[in-house]
Design a protein around this motif. Structure first.
Motif, mmCIF file in Angstrom:
data_model
loop_
_atom_site.group_PDB
_atom_site.id
_atom_site.type_symbol
_atom_site.label_atom_id
_atom_site.label_comp_id
_atom_site.label_asym_id
_atom_site.label_seq_id
_atom_site.Cartn_x
_atom_site.Cartn_y
_atom_site.Cartn_z
ATOM 1 N N VAL A 75 -3.945 1.319 -2.715
ATOM 2 C CA VAL A 75 -3.079 0.373 -3.431
ATOM 3 C C VAL A 75 -1.819 1.089 -3.900
ATOM 4 O O VAL A 75 -1.870 2.202 -4.427
ATOM 5 N N ALA A 109 -8.564 -2.351 -5.775
ATOM 6 C CA ALA A 109 -9.059 -2.429 -4.398
ATOM 7 C C ALA A 109 -10.562 -2.266 -4.370
ATOM 8 O O ALA A 109 -11.145 -1.509 -5.147
ATOM 9 N N THR A 116 0.822 -1.205 0.000
ATOM 10 C CA THR A 116 0.000 0.000 0.000
ATOM 11 C C THR A 116 0.859 1.258 0.000
ATOM 12 O O THR A 116 2.055 1.222 0.283
ATOM 13 N N PRO A 144 -4.503 -6.778 -4.779
ATOM 14 C CA PRO A 144 -3.311 -6.022 -4.381
ATOM 15 C C PRO A 144 -3.115 -5.874 -2.881
ATOM 16 O O PRO A 144 -1.978 -5.810 -2.410
ATOM 17 N N THR A 145 -4.225 -5.806 -2.109
ATOM 18 C CA THR A 145 -4.091 -5.610 -0.664
ATOM 19 C C THR A 145 -4.658 -6.758 0.153
ATOM 20 O O THR A 145 -4.636 -6.715 1.379
ATOM 21 N N SER A 183 -5.725 0.989 -7.786
ATOM 22 C CA SER A 183 -5.590 -0.210 -8.608
ATOM 23 C C SER A 183 -4.211 -0.209 -9.243
ATOM 24 O O SER A 183 -3.530 0.816 -9.284
#
Length: 422
Positions: free
Chosen positions: A285, A401, A269, A408-409, A389
């Motif tokens: 992200v 996200a 992040t 991604p997270t 994103s």
């Protein structure tokens, strides 16, 4: 979103990247400079050969004056992120513990727990550099003499260590400092593989577990291959051990060993102080460009673990959880092998050791458990990251996200230690 040039530097072809993103609307001081720019370099080879991995550490090398001033102000500092190698400037332990709700646990937990760091090659200055980081931030000493710090080869030798390598030494310093930041009371075991091959790195993981570590961080990765499931059972399948792996820094696309169904894949992040929020921080992200940012996606080969229930990927989805990784909102690291002191670092290499140490704060996993499953049982105890994103993909959650799980997270970032306890 501006795309800045990527160049190759010198014979080692290190990649220098530049960031241009919009700051969150509630990001306090930084919001005054919505377009920001920071440059950095990959400290390891960007594209490893087949059967080998590369580390995911990125060292900040420069940035625009406006952004540097805004970032310093957002952290309550008068120095800029690249002001001086004699003075730290990225996020330190107090910042990170505040951002992730760990201050109380970091003060009381972790004694007797050992977090292992697995990297390739040797850092001859590891112990000395670790001592400087911990002293500067007022953390208790963690030395070889006291038994708190131990540095061994993949065979467990304390005297016959691998060949030294300046790039991997930077990765090692980053990893040791992030464990210290999250869990100051933990012991640290550094296991150095003789090369960056999966066979040697995997052997080092096994040695870490053999030596008693219940938390093992791996800040490296490479392309997936049909051989990876055999690596799983040989090296990364350890019940009762929390094995964390950085998800990679190439945006949408899956790396191994983050793809392993037996590990906690850790995404990345951008982390910014936000005085207007109850938490005091905001995250999105991490993305630099369509080819650089938090790694995520759907594995080609790995079976989906039973605790993962997203429906857009029939196999293993990356990532599981995340933490700060953006070099533009990076962390302070001290390293003197091949470089000369304090630097700001990013990459998912920041997030993996940090999450391994959060597992250590949460307590020893049960002997039959796979700790990668723990956050899935405690989703409400994580900070859900819902903006940003890395690319355009289908289904979109694999690179964008959203509320709940996304690639991604993962499930989010730590909000205390509850999500990391069995």
């Amino acid at each position: 979103m501006r795309k800045l040039l990527t160049t190759l530097i010198g014979a080692v072809a290190l990649t220098v990247s530049a960031l241009a993103v919009s700051a969150p609307a509630d990001a306090g001081t930084i919001a005054a400079t919505p377009k920001i720019g920071v440059t950095w370099t990959n400290v390891c080879a960007a594209t490893p050969a087949a059967g080998y991995a590369s580390c995911n550490a990125k060292r900040v090398t420069g940035g625009t004056t406006a952004y540097m001033a805004a970032k310093a102000a957002s952290q309550g500092k008068s120095v800029a992120p690249l002001a001086s190698t004699s003075s730290p400037s990225g996020f330190g332990p107090t910042d990170l513990q505040s951002a992730y709700g760990l201050a109380s646990a970091a003060a009381s937990n972790g004694s007797g727990e050992t977090v292992a760091i697995v990297d390739a090659y040797n850092d001859p200055n590891a112990a000395a550099d670790l001592a400087v980081y911990r002293s500067y931030y007022g953390l208790s000493a963690c030395t070889v003499a006291s038994g708190c710090f131990k540095q061994v080869s993949q065979t467990g030798s304390t005297t016959s260590l691998p060949t030294s390598d300046s790039g991997w030494a930077e990765e090692i310093s980053l990893d040791l400092d992030m464990v210290s930041a999250a869990c100051p009371n933990c012991n640290i075991l550094l296991v150095e593989a003789s090369s960056a091959s999966y066979a040697n790195l995997g052997t080092a993981v096994n040695e870490a577990v053999k030596l008693g570590a219940k938390y093992v961080s791996n800040s490296y990765g490479g392309s997936e291959s049909s051989s990876e499931t055999s690596y799983d059972t040989s090296y990364y399948k350890h019940a009762g051990v929390a094995i964390t792996v950085s998800s990679g820094d190439s945006g949408y696309g899956v790396e191994y060993p983050a793809a392993s169904q037996y590990v906690t894949a850790v995404g990345g992040t951008s982390l910014v102080k936000a005085t207007s929020t109850t938490r005091g921080w905001t995250e999105s992200v991490w993305k630099t460009s369509s080819t650089e940012g938090a790694g995520s996606g759907c594995s080609k080969y790995e079976t989906k673990p039973t605790w993962q229930t997203d429906t857009g990927c029939t196999k293993r989805t990356v990532a599981d959880v995340s933490a700060v990784a953006d070099p533009a909102t990076g962390v302070s690291v001290y390293d003197t092998y091949g470089v000369s002191g304090w630097y700001t670092f990013g990459g998912t290499s920041v997030a993996s050791p940090f999450i391994a140490a959060v597992y250590a704060l949460a307590g020893t996993p049960s002997t039959s458990s796979y700790p990668a499953s723990f956050p899935y049982a405690h989703t409400s105890s994580l900070n859900d990251v819902t903006s940003g994103s890395t690319s355009t993909c289908s289904p979109a959650y694999l690179c964008t996200a959203e509320t709940g799980y996304d690639g991604p997270t993962g499930l989010g970032t730590p909000s205390g230690t509850t999500a990391f306890a069995g």
